[in-house]
Write a protein that holds these residues in place. Structure first.
Motif, PDB file in Angstrom:
ATOM      1  N   ILE A 107       5.699   8.171 -10.419  1.00  0.00           N
ATOM      2  CA  ILE A 107       4.675   7.580  -9.545  1.00  0.00           C
ATOM      3  C   ILE A 107       4.732   6.068  -9.657  1.00  0.00           C
ATOM      4  O   ILE A 107       4.779   5.357  -8.665  1.00  0.00           O
ATOM      5  CB  ILE A 107       3.258   8.069  -9.934  1.00  0.00           C
ATOM      6  N   GLY A 108       4.767   5.596 -10.899  1.00  0.00           N
ATOM      7  CA  GLY A 108       4.804   4.148 -11.120  1.00  0.00           C
ATOM      8  C   GLY A 108       6.041   3.518 -10.522  1.00  0.00           C
ATOM      9  O   GLY A 108       5.972   2.458  -9.896  1.00  0.00           O
ATOM     10  N   ILE A 109       7.179   4.195 -10.704  1.00  0.00           N
ATOM     11  CA  ILE A 109       8.435   3.625 -10.242  1.00  0.00           C
ATOM     12  C   ILE A 109       8.500   3.598  -8.708  1.00  0.00           C
ATOM     13  O   ILE A 109       8.984   2.647  -8.122  1.00  0.00           O
ATOM     14  CB  ILE A 109       9.627   4.393 -10.870  1.00  0.00           C
ATOM     15  N   THR A 135       5.842   3.473  -6.711  1.00  0.00           N
ATOM     16  CA  THR A 135       4.768   2.647  -6.152  1.00  0.00           C
ATOM     17  C   THR A 135       5.277   1.266  -5.748  1.00  0.00           C
ATOM     18  O   THR A 135       4.930   0.759  -4.681  1.00  0.00           O
ATOM     19  CB  THR A 135       3.636   2.470  -7.183  1.00  0.00           C
ATOM     20  N   VAL A 136       6.115   0.685  -6.624  1.00  0.00           N
ATOM     21  CA  VAL A 136       6.528  -0.697  -6.407  1.00  0.00           C
ATOM     22  C   VAL A 136       7.290  -0.883  -5.094  1.00  0.00           C
ATOM     23  O   VAL A 136       6.859  -1.664  -4.237  1.00  0.00           O
ATOM     24  CB  VAL A 136       7.333  -1.201  -7.622  1.00  0.00           C
ATOM     25  N   VAL A 151       4.905  -0.163  -2.092  1.00  0.00           N
ATOM     26  CA  VAL A 151       3.920  -1.212  -1.789  1.00  0.00           C
ATOM     27  C   VAL A 151       4.601  -2.400  -1.120  1.00  0.00           C
ATOM     28  O   VAL A 151       4.144  -2.900  -0.095  1.00  0.00           O
ATOM     29  CB  VAL A 151       3.174  -1.663  -3.072  1.00  0.00           C
ATOM     30  N   ILE A 152       5.744  -2.819  -1.676  1.00  0.00           N
ATOM     31  CA  ILE A 152       6.423  -3.985  -1.106  1.00  0.00           C
ATOM     32  C   ILE A 152       6.847  -3.706   0.338  1.00  0.00           C
ATOM     33  O   ILE A 152       6.552  -4.487   1.251  1.00  0.00           O
ATOM     34  CB  ILE A 152       7.647  -4.390  -1.966  1.00  0.00           C
ATOM     35  N   VAL A 190       3.719  -3.341   2.713  1.00  0.00           N
ATOM     36  CA  VAL A 190       3.026  -4.604   2.991  1.00  0.00           C
ATOM     37  C   VAL A 190       3.837  -5.456   3.963  1.00  0.00           C
ATOM     38  O   VAL A 190       3.306  -5.978   4.950  1.00  0.00           O
ATOM     39  CB  VAL A 190       2.760  -5.379   1.678  1.00  0.00           C
ATOM     40  N   VAL A 191       5.157  -5.546   3.709  1.00  0.00           N
ATOM     41  CA  VAL A 191       5.995  -6.373   4.579  1.00  0.00           C
ATOM     42  C   VAL A 191       6.012  -5.798   5.996  1.00  0.00           C
ATOM     43  O   VAL A 191       5.896  -6.533   6.986  1.00  0.00           O
ATOM     44  CB  VAL A 191       7.424  -6.484   3.985  1.00  0.00           C
ATOM     45  N   ILE A 214       3.718  -3.759   7.454  1.00  0.00           N
ATOM     46  CA  ILE A 214       2.412  -3.929   8.107  1.00  0.00           C
ATOM     47  C   ILE A 214       2.235  -5.379   8.556  1.00  0.00           C
ATOM     48  O   ILE A 214       1.788  -5.656   9.667  1.00  0.00           O
ATOM     49  CB  ILE A 214       1.263  -3.501   7.155  1.00  0.00           C
ATOM     50  N   GLY A 215       2.658  -6.308   7.691  1.00  0.00           N
ATOM     51  CA  GLY A 215       2.575  -7.728   8.037  1.00  0.00           C
ATOM     52  C   GLY A 215       3.352  -8.033   9.304  1.00  0.00           C
ATOM     53  O   GLY A 215       2.865  -8.730  10.200  1.00  0.00           O
ATOM     54  N   ILE A 244       5.392 -13.423   7.859  1.00  0.00           N
ATOM     55  CA  ILE A 244       5.475 -12.838   6.526  1.00  0.00           C
ATOM     56  C   ILE A 244       6.177 -13.721   5.501  1.00  0.00           C
ATOM     57  O   ILE A 244       5.727 -13.833   4.368  1.00  0.00           O
ATOM     58  CB  ILE A 244       6.098 -11.417   6.524  1.00  0.00           C
ATOM     59  N   CYS A 279       3.922 -16.528   4.460  1.00  0.00           N
ATOM     60  CA  CYS A 279       2.850 -16.013   3.596  1.00  0.00           C
ATOM     61  C   CYS A 279       3.370 -15.735   2.195  1.00  0.00           C
ATOM     62  O   CYS A 279       2.693 -15.996   1.205  1.00  0.00           O
ATOM     63  CB  CYS A 279       2.270 -14.714   4.163  1.00  0.00           C
ATOM     64  N   PHE A 280       4.581 -15.191   2.126  1.00  0.00           N
ATOM     65  CA  PHE A 280       5.160 -14.920   0.811  1.00  0.00           C
ATOM     66  C   PHE A 280       5.297 -16.214   0.026  1.00  0.00           C
ATOM     67  O   PHE A 280       4.910 -16.297  -1.142  1.00  0.00           O
ATOM     68  CB  PHE A 280       6.523 -14.230   0.935  1.00  0.00           C
ATOM     69  N   GLY A 304       1.974 -17.524  -1.182  1.00  0.00           N
ATOM     70  CA  GLY A 304       1.487 -16.748  -2.321  1.00  0.00           C
ATOM     71  C   GLY A 304       2.292 -17.028  -3.577  1.00  0.00           C
ATOM     72  O   GLY A 304       1.742 -17.192  -4.667  1.00  0.00           O
ATOM     73  N   TRP A 308       4.659 -10.798  -6.865  1.00  0.00           N
ATOM     74  CA  TRP A 308       3.415 -10.105  -6.506  1.00  0.00           C
ATOM     75  C   TRP A 308       2.403 -11.003  -5.847  1.00  0.00           C
ATOM     76  O   TRP A 308       1.688 -10.563  -4.940  1.00  0.00           O
ATOM     77  CB  TRP A 308       2.829  -9.379  -7.719  1.00  0.00           C
ATOM     78  N   SER A 309       2.330 -12.264  -6.269  1.00  0.00           N
ATOM     79  CA  SER A 309       1.349 -13.093  -5.565  1.00  0.00           C
ATOM     80  C   SER A 309       1.816 -13.351  -4.138  1.00  0.00           C
ATOM     81  O   SER A 309       0.982 -13.474  -3.234  1.00  0.00           O
ATOM     82  CB  SER A 309       1.021 -14.378  -6.328  1.00  0.00           C
ATOM     83  N   GLY A 310       3.134 -13.384  -3.922  1.00  0.00           N
ATOM     84  CA  GLY A 310       3.641 -13.527  -2.553  1.00  0.00           C
ATOM     85  C   GLY A 310       3.349 -12.295  -1.714  1.00  0.00           C
ATOM     86  O   GLY A 310       2.814 -12.385  -0.604  1.00  0.00           O
ATOM     87  N   ASN A 324      -0.308 -11.848  -1.003  1.00  0.00           N
ATOM     88  CA  ASN A 324      -0.803 -12.798  -0.009  1.00  0.00           C
ATOM     89  C   ASN A 324      -0.513 -12.287   1.401  1.00  0.00           C
ATOM     90  O   ASN A 324      -1.343 -12.412   2.300  1.00  0.00           O
ATOM     91  CB  ASN A 324      -0.167 -14.169  -0.235  1.00  0.00           C
ATOM     92  N   ILE A 325       0.671 -11.657   1.591  1.00  0.00           N
ATOM     93  CA  ILE A 325       0.968 -11.043   2.893  1.00  0.00           C
ATOM     94  C   ILE A 325      -0.059  -9.943   3.179  1.00  0.00           C
ATOM     95  O   ILE A 325      -0.605  -9.845   4.280  1.00  0.00           O
ATOM     96  CB  ILE A 325       2.399 -10.444   2.927  1.00  0.00           C
ATOM     97  N   SER A 329      -2.522  -9.813   6.347  1.00  0.00           N
ATOM     98  CA  SER A 329      -2.275  -8.760   7.340  1.00  0.00           C
ATOM     99  C   SER A 329      -3.507  -7.903   7.596  1.00  0.00           C
ATOM    100  O   SER A 329      -3.433  -6.934   8.326  1.00  0.00           O
ATOM    101  CB  SER A 329      -1.154  -7.827   6.883  1.00  0.00           C
ATOM    102  N   TYR A 347       7.159  -0.639 -14.678  1.00  0.00           N
ATOM    103  CA  TYR A 347       6.037  -0.144 -13.871  1.00  0.00           C
ATOM    104  C   TYR A 347       5.680   1.312 -14.166  1.00  0.00           C
ATOM    105  O   TYR A 347       4.805   1.874 -13.511  1.00  0.00           O
ATOM    106  CB  TYR A 347       6.350  -0.299 -12.378  1.00  0.00           C
ATOM    107  N   LEU A 388       1.985   2.353 -14.520  1.00  0.00           N
ATOM    108  CA  LEU A 388       0.975   2.182 -13.460  1.00  0.00           C
ATOM    109  C   LEU A 388      -0.051   3.303 -13.374  1.00  0.00           C
ATOM    110  O   LEU A 388      -1.248   3.045 -13.418  1.00  0.00           O
ATOM    111  CB  LEU A 388       1.648   1.991 -12.093  1.00  0.00           C
ATOM    112  N   PRO A 389       0.397   4.583 -13.244  1.00  0.00           N
ATOM    113  CA  PRO A 389      -0.623   5.640 -13.117  1.00  0.00           C
ATOM    114  C   PRO A 389      -1.528   5.721 -14.338  1.00  0.00           C
ATOM    115  O   PRO A 389      -2.723   6.012 -14.196  1.00  0.00           O
ATOM    116  CB  PRO A 389       0.192   6.926 -12.953  1.00  0.00           C
TER     117      PRO A 389
END
Lengths: 173, 193
Positions: free
Chosen positions: A4-6, A8-9, A12-13, A16-17, A19-20, A27, A30-31, A34, B51-53, B56-57, B61, B163, B166-167
């Motif tokens: 799950i953890g592996i 997720t990363v 998510v990335i 997010v990209v 959806i942006g 994008i 914004c990156f 941030g 992650w902060s980048g 921020n997106i 969004s 990671y 995480l869970p």
């Protein structure tokens, strides 16, 4: 659980990209914005982190943590808590950089993927710098008395500490 | 506070190394600690920027707005002093959303703003009302999607799976949050009103 953890990363990335991009957000701009913020916050914690890592490294080299762990190990083992993570539980509510310094010391000493390393990571990830948060937020509002805040917040911290140990022991191997 | 902690580390370390006969290691540790700290900052920088980048997106969004909307019913339950569309609850949910996304730099000013707004209508004046206590307790339970600093420290220490925790972190944070909320509810003293 590890999977799950592996997953997720990258999920998510990518999400997010995507959806942006769909929302027509700039994008990459914004990156960068941030990331620059990330660098700035790292630089702003650098002096205190360096000072506290020096302190923790010195204390660690003196054998202090070994003595404390040895002394407390019968109690901790009975409660299912690795004694090596105790210093983290003590400093975490008080100082963010101190918590980072102690976690880093534990991870290099015992290895990040050992049970001790994982327990310490879960502990750090699921608790906060409680006293700092209370001071900053109530200070800003001009509040002097804290009523039930400190006992309730410390209950959360203590629970995070114990649950990190139990959860990691149960699912982390 | 940090003055005392730092003093305790260094003076305590000195006494302890006298007792354990590890003065040589102790004296080396000052320099090696400083060096280690800078190496650590450099090896953490990449993951922190990543992650902060990305977050921020997410913020720009409108993902923050979605999270804030999903949270709103829970917040109203926990902070009944404020109505659904009140400025107070909006500020609170902006802060918690920033925390969930790991936007630490944004979260603290938003939290201060939320606290100031709640204080304006606080009838207890120099003491926090129940909602303010709840807000601080939620903040101290550290609810976040990616524990960025921890992940950065794990990669810096050479983890093969930074990671994988995480869970476990989500679970442990959730348990801590529930315990904090329960403690805040139980420890309320009605007589203060």
């Amino acid at each position: 659980m590890d999977k799950i953890g592996i997953y997720t990363v990258p999920f998510v990335i990518a999400a997010v990209v995507t959806i942006g991009a769909i929302k027509q957000v700039d994008i990459f701009e914004c990156f960068k914005e941030g990331a620059a913020d990330g660098i700035r916050s790292l630089i702003s914690v650098a002096p205190s982190l360096i000072g506290l890592i020096i302190g923790v490294t010195m204390l660690s080299a003196s054998g202090f943590f070994d003595i404390v762990s040895d002394l407390l190990s019968p109690v901790c083992t009975a409660a299912g808590i690795p004694p090596e993570v105790l210093p983290l539980g003590l400093i975490r509510p008080v100082s963010g950089s101190g918590g980072t310094a102690v976690l880093s010391d534990i991870l290099t000493k015992y290895g990040p993927d050992s049970l001790i390393g994982k327990t310490a990571s879960v502990m750090a990830g699921s608790s906060e710098t409680t006293f700092y948060a209370i001071a900053v937020y109530y200070g800003a509002a001009g509040i002097k008395k804290t009523r039930n805040t400190i006992p309730a917040a410390l209950t959360a911290d203590l629970t995070a500490f114990i649950s990190a140990c139990l959860i990691t022991k149960a699912f982390g191997q | 506070m940090l003055n005392y902690i730092w003093l305790a580390m260094i003076a305590g370390g000195f006494v302890c190394s006298l007792l354990t006969g590890r003065m040589e290691e102790f004296s080396l540790a000052a320099g090696s600690g400083a060096e280690k700290a800078v190496n650590l900052l450099i090896s953490m920088a990449g993951v922190m920027c990543l992650w902060s980048g990305i977050m921020n997106i997410a913020d720009k969004s409108g993902i923050s707005a979605v999270i804030a909307r999903l949270m709103s019913p829970f917040l109203r339950l926990l902070m009944p002093d404020y109505s659904k569309d009140s400025e107070e609850l909006r500020a609170v949910s902006a802060n918690i959303t920033a925390n969930i996304l790991g936007l630490g730099n944004a979260a603290t000013p938003l939290g201060i703003l939320a606290m100031k707004k709640m204080q304006q209508s606080n009838r207890l004046i120099d003491r926090p009302n129940d909602s303010m206590v709840m807000f601080v307790v939620i903040n101290t339970a550290s609810v976040q999607l990616i524990p960025v600093t921890t992940a950065a420290l794990r990669s810096a220490a050479g983890s093969t799976e930074p990671y994988s925790i995480l869970p476990l972190v989500w679970l442990s944070s959730g348990v801590a949050l529930a315990a904090g909320i329960a403690a805040a509810l139980i420890l309320r003293q009605r007589k203060t009103y």
